[in-house]
Design a protein around this motif. Structure first.
Motif, PDB file in Angstrom:
ATOM      1  N   GLY A   1      23.015   8.589   4.517  1.00 24.16           N
ATOM      2  CA  GLY A   1      22.502   7.390   4.427  1.00 24.16           C
ATOM      3  C   GLY A   1      21.339   7.070   4.742  1.00 24.16           C
ATOM      4  N   SER A   2      20.466   8.045   4.274  1.00 22.25           N
ATOM      5  CA  SER A   2      18.965   8.001   4.336  1.00 22.25           C
ATOM      6  C   SER A   2      18.333   6.849   3.377  1.00 22.25           C
ATOM      7  N   GLU A   3      17.660   5.805   3.601  1.00 25.72           N
ATOM      8  CA  GLU A   3      17.183   5.007   2.561  1.00 25.72           C
ATOM      9  C   GLU A   3      15.874   5.479   1.960  1.00 25.72           C
ATOM     10  N   LEU A   4      16.052   5.256   0.593  1.00 28.06           N
ATOM     11  CA  LEU A   4      14.862   5.692  -0.404  1.00 28.06           C
ATOM     12  C   LEU A   4      13.686   4.797  -0.631  1.00 28.06           C
ATOM     13  N   VAL A   5      12.688   5.246  -0.531  1.00 26.45           N
ATOM     14  CA  VAL A   5      11.366   4.238  -0.523  1.00 26.45           C
ATOM     15  C   VAL A   5      10.475   4.814  -1.392  1.00 26.45           C
ATOM     16  N   PHE A   6       9.747   4.408  -2.334  1.00 22.70           N
ATOM     17  CA  PHE A   6       8.928   4.926  -3.133  1.00 22.70           C
ATOM     18  C   PHE A   6       7.458   4.584  -2.777  1.00 22.70           C
ATOM     19  N   VAL A   7       6.520   5.662  -2.396  1.00 22.97           N
ATOM     20  CA  VAL A   7       5.574   5.665  -1.694  1.00 22.97           C
ATOM     21  C   VAL A   7       4.374   6.124  -2.471  1.00 22.97           C
ATOM     22  N   GLY A   8       4.414   5.970  -3.866  1.00 16.20           N
ATOM     23  CA  GLY A   8       3.240   6.323  -4.923  1.00 16.20           C
ATOM     24  C   GLY A   8       3.047   7.782  -4.858  1.00 16.20           C
ATOM     25  N   TYR A   9       1.775   7.830  -4.568  1.00 14.80           N
ATOM     26  CA  TYR A   9       1.313   9.345  -4.674  1.00 14.80           C
ATOM     27  C   TYR A   9       1.357   9.876  -3.014  1.00 14.80           C
TER      28      TYR A   9
END
Length: 589
Positions: free
Chosen positions: A161-169
């Motif tokens: 259940g690890s939440e995904l997050v977009f952190v760019g570069y």
């Protein structure tokens, strides 16, 4: 022998005539003509191979001596110099024997070797990664949609259940006033990261390096930064242009056994799991979250970019087979006459890919296919042996110490040099510089010298006038987007703050021009690089290698003969902060 005064004296094989103060002028010699080599003042030795008898080595840097080292190290007898093999034993014995013949002393506190522990991790081929979005789950298949692995040395890594997050570069660069993690807590989360630098995909030369990859664009940095931030996993989105290679390269590189240092022996932070997403898998992930991937990539190149949480979670059960092994760095030391606690490092990796069996299931058991690695990197080891010989036979001994470091496991992730920088014989604060020799080009003389990562450190200010005396100019590498500066052993010294130089033959042949060099390089890439075709050849034109070695030797002469020289990185370089942090540990000039 001749006294070497100033920068360096022109050897008999140096085609460009350089006569410096205090140097005797040699009669010009054609390296391809039959001639009697000058008498050597160094003791003779037989190569550690079933070879053709003793070779008389000279104290000068000579093509004949360089060629002999390569011939032995790249012979079938050495079986491709794979770590942990019988080829390693022969390679280590040969390098140690040459260090002893030259007159060096053991470089690791009385020992010729530094044993490097390693962990072999083989991830189960049927590993799948599950993504859940709006209650719907789908599995990503290893090799097709993603690749995943661990550097923890654990047989089982489970993530739920690890939440995904977009952190760019995924960049934190204080000197660029850039922080993709600002205000974000990623503990327990999985970060999704773009490959290369901000500025690359929007073709902005003013942003980071533009097309030229910086340290922050390298995928290894992105995983380390995610670990520093406390993430549970990290996935880099692949694209051919940004990575510099296709998905097949990623898939093949991450299949089979992966080597690493034990976590206890490596200061770099590690994630429980790390890997890559294919472009197709990433696009689908963003679409599911109502996002346009290309728009998000453009936004990630803006200074006002902020991380984007994704309404998707990750589950992973990662099983791996773990095996522990070891290999050796080989170290030879020339102790300085007046400041022996300060050191200049010449380095190159001795390992290559070993051998495989072809047709092992056919009658007779098949045949061995040997990856001899003549250019990559018997040539680099031959180069540091030649430079060591020149330093040992100087009329005036170097004031600072010189460590000649032949490292292992470069082909497995720069592990030998990583282990040395984590466990240095000389404090890194008192390591003046590192000079790396890797895959010396046997293309003849060039009008230029390629400095990979040009614009990095003040070592270039020392090299530039030396190259000018050879009628050469300094140029950067081609294909700057591929980040070659971060793909050889000097990189581990750079990360630790030690200025590191990676320079060798250039891109324009003195007679054949640019196209001549391109043809040779293209043929090498297609038929020899990491292939059985990388073998020693008698007809190599080594005149350019001799010039390269003379130039790199001359850089070391300057560094070991002047107490005022403590080169640093240029002000905007990301490694400068680490160097500056150790300034109080060095004596004032």
């Amino acid at each position: 022998m001749q006294q070497r005064t100033g920068l360096f004296c022109a050897g008999a094989l140096l085609t460009a005539v350089l006569v410096l103060p205090g140097c005797a002028q040699d009669a010009p010699t054609d390296e391809n003509a039959a001639s009697t080599p000058p008498a050597s003042t160094a003791p003779e030795t037989a190569p550690a191979s079933a070879g053709e008898g003793a070779h008389a080595f000279s104290p000068e840097i000579r093509a004949e001596d360089f060629a002999e080292h390569v011939r032995v190290l790249a012979s079938d007898e050495f079986e491709g110099r794979a770590p942990g093999s019988a080829g390693e034993e022969k390679t280590v014995a040969y390098i140690q024997g040459q260090f002893e013949r030259i007159g060096l002393e053991p470089g690791n506190n009385g020992s010729w070797v530094q044993t490097v522990p390693m962990v072999e991790t083989t991830t189960a081929q049927n590993t799948t990664l599950t993504l859940t979005h709006d209650g719907e789950t789908r599995r990503l298949v290893s090799g097709t949609d993603m690749v995943i692995g661990t550097r923890t040395g654990r047989n089982l890594v489970e993530i739920e259940g690890s939440e995904l997050v977009f952190v760019g570069y995924g960049v934190v660069a204080p000197e660029q006033d850039w922080n993709d993690y600002e205000g974000l807590d990623v503990k327990g989360k999985t970060v999704v990261i773009l490959v290369n630098d901000p500025g690359f995909h929007v073709d902005d030369p003013e942003l980071f390096g533009g097309e030229r990859m910086t340290y922050y664009g390298r995928w290894t940095y992105k995983f380390e930064e995610a670990a520093r931030q406390g993430a549970e996993a990290a996935l880099i989105v692949h694209d051919d242009a940004g990575a510099g290679y296709g998905w097949d390269v990623v898939k093949n590189s991450w299949s089979g056994a992966q080597f690493d240092l034990p976590a206890a022996d490596d200061p770099a932070p590690r994630l429980p799991a790390q890997g890559w997403l294919s472009a197709e898998a990433a696009n689908r992930l963003f679409e599911e979250n109502g996002l346009d991937f290309e728009a998000q990539r453009r936004a990630a190149s803006q200074r006002d970019f902020r991380p984007v949480p994704l309404a998707t979670t990750l589950d992973l059960s990662l099983r791996s087979a773990i095996r522990e092994a070891k290999s050796d760095n080989v170290l030879g030391l020339l102790r300085g006459s007046t400041r022996p606690d300060e050191v200049v490092v010449y380095m190159g990796h001795w390992d290559h890919l070993g051998k495989t069996m072809v047709g092992r299931n056919v009658p007779g058991g098949g045949t061995a296919e040997i990856y001899n690695g003549a250019i990559d990197n018997a040539s680099g080891i031959a180069g540091i042996l030649e430079i060591a010989e020149a330093f040992k036979n100087q009329e005036t001994p170097p004031e600072r110490s010189i460590l000649f470091l032949a490292v292992t496991l470069e082909e497995s992730g720069l592990l030998g040099s990583a282990y040395y920088t984590a466990n240095p014989v000389f404090p890194l604060a008192k390591t003046v510089a590192a000079i790396n020799l890797d895959a010396m080009p046997v293309i003849g003389r060039t009008t230029d010298m390629t400095v990979t990562g040009i614009g990095s450190s003040e070592l270039e200010d020392i090299l530039k006038p030396i190259a000018a005396l050879q009628n050469r100019v300094l140029r950067g590498e081609a294909e700057t987007s591929k980040g070659f500066y971060f793909r050889s052993d000097h990189f581990n010294f750079a990360k630790a703050g030690v200025p590191a130089l990676y320079a060798k033959g250039g891109t324009e042949h003195v007679e054949g021009g640019v196209e001549h060099v391109r043809r040779i390089q293209a043929e090498y890439g297609a038929n020899r690089y990491h292939k059985p075709g990388d073998v020693y050849e008698e007809d190599w034109d080594l005149s350019g290698v001799v010039e390269d070695l003379e130039a790199l030797y001359a850089v070391g002469r300057e560094l070991t003969g002047s107490e005022a020289l403590w080169p640093n990185w240029y002000p905007d370089n990301p490694f400068r902060a680490a160097r500056d942090a150790t300034a109080d540990q060095r004596p004032a000039p």
